[in-house]
Design a protein around this motif. Structure first.
Motif, short mmCIF file in Angstrom:
data_model
loop_
_atom_site.label_atom_id
_atom_site.label_comp_id
_atom_site.label_asym_id
_atom_site.label_seq_id
_atom_site.Cartn_x
_atom_site.Cartn_y
_atom_site.Cartn_z
N ILE A 72 3.86 10.40 2.33
CA ILE A 72 3.39 10.28 0.93
C ILE A 72 4.47 9.65 0.06
O ILE A 72 4.21 8.66 -0.65
N PHE A 73 5.68 10.18 0.10
CA PHE A 73 6.74 9.65 -0.74
C PHE A 73 7.14 8.23 -0.30
O PHE A 73 7.46 7.39 -1.14
N GLY A 74 7.10 7.98 1.00
CA GLY A 74 7.39 6.64 1.49
C GLY A 74 6.37 5.62 0.99
O GLY A 74 6.73 4.51 0.57
N LEU A 75 5.10 5.99 1.04
CA LEU A 75 4.06 5.07 0.56
C LEU A 75 4.14 4.85 -0.94
O LEU A 75 3.89 3.74 -1.43
N ILE A 76 4.50 5.88 -1.68
CA ILE A 76 4.69 5.70 -3.13
C ILE A 76 5.79 4.67 -3.38
O ILE A 76 5.65 3.78 -4.22
N MET A 77 6.88 4.76 -2.61
CA MET A 77 7.96 3.77 -2.76
C MET A 77 7.50 2.38 -2.38
O MET A 77 7.85 1.40 -3.03
N VAL A 78 6.70 2.29 -1.31
CA VAL A 78 6.19 0.99 -0.88
C VAL A 78 5.35 0.34 -1.98
O VAL A 78 5.42 -0.87 -2.20
N PHE A 79 4.58 1.15 -2.69
CA PHE A 79 3.71 0.61 -3.73
C PHE A 79 4.40 0.45 -5.08
O PHE A 79 3.78 -0.01 -6.04
N THR A 80 5.67 0.84 -5.16
CA THR A 80 6.44 0.62 -6.39
C THR A 80 6.89 -0.84 -6.41
O THR A 80 7.64 -1.27 -5.52
N PRO A 81 6.44 -1.61 -7.38
CA PRO A 81 6.77 -3.05 -7.42
C PRO A 81 8.28 -3.31 -7.45
O PRO A 81 9.03 -2.60 -8.13
N GLY A 82 8.70 -4.28 -6.66
CA GLY A 82 10.10 -4.70 -6.65
C GLY A 82 11.01 -3.92 -5.73
O GLY A 82 12.18 -4.25 -5.61
N ILE A 83 10.50 -2.92 -5.07
CA ILE A 83 11.34 -2.09 -4.21
C ILE A 83 11.47 -2.71 -2.81
O ILE A 83 12.55 -2.74 -2.24
#
Length: 150
Positions: A72-83
């Motif tokens: 869950i936290f990994g996917l949130i980071m993936v969907f954070t633009p520019g990361i």
């Protein structure tokens, strides 16, 4: 939504790292329990029941929630633009290693069910060898994300 994801990024990243540490602890420990279970424990004994209790609690109370939180936290980071730089190769090597780690997690779950049914046919040596899988995957993941050699 983009600003919100960017604002919470440090918190999400922190929770991701905590989840990964808990998941990895279980991925290192459960195969080691299987080594001793396979080599030294007679099916149906009191010690067999004790090991089964330890294995199921480790899997259900620590590993499953930690794996879910990691995803869950990994996917949130993936969907954070520019990361994530999707033009680089490292996100794909990390993703492949995370998928392999998830496969390994489920492989361990199936082995636990075999012990539960007293149907384990694998030796302690097999579990010793498989105990190295999370270490190799961890190395790939860490180098992919931090050193980014690809």
């Amino acid at each position: 939504m983009t600003d919100f994801l960017f604002d919470i990024y440090p918190w999400v990243k922190s929770l991701h790292v905590i989840s990964v540490i808990a998941w990895m602890a279980g991925l290192f420990y459960l195969p080691r329990l299987f080594v001793y279970h396979a080599e030294r424990i007679k099916a149906g004994s009191d010690t067999d029941a004790l090991f089964q209790t330890m294995e199921v609690r480790l899997l259900r109370a620590i590993m499953n929630p930690a794996m879910t939180a990691t995803w869950i936290f990994g996917l949130i980071m993936v969907f954070t633009p520019g990361i994530v730089d999707w033009s680089a190769f490292w996100p794909y090597t990390k993703a492949a290693a995370v998928l392999a780690m998830t496969w390994f997690h489920h492989w361990l779950g199936y082995r636990r069910k075999e012990f539960l049914r007293s149907e384990n046919t694998r030796s302690g040596r097999t579990y010793r060898i498989m105990n190295e899988v999370p270490t190799l995957l961890l190395i790939i993941i860490v180098f992919s994300v931090i050193a980014r050699p690809f």
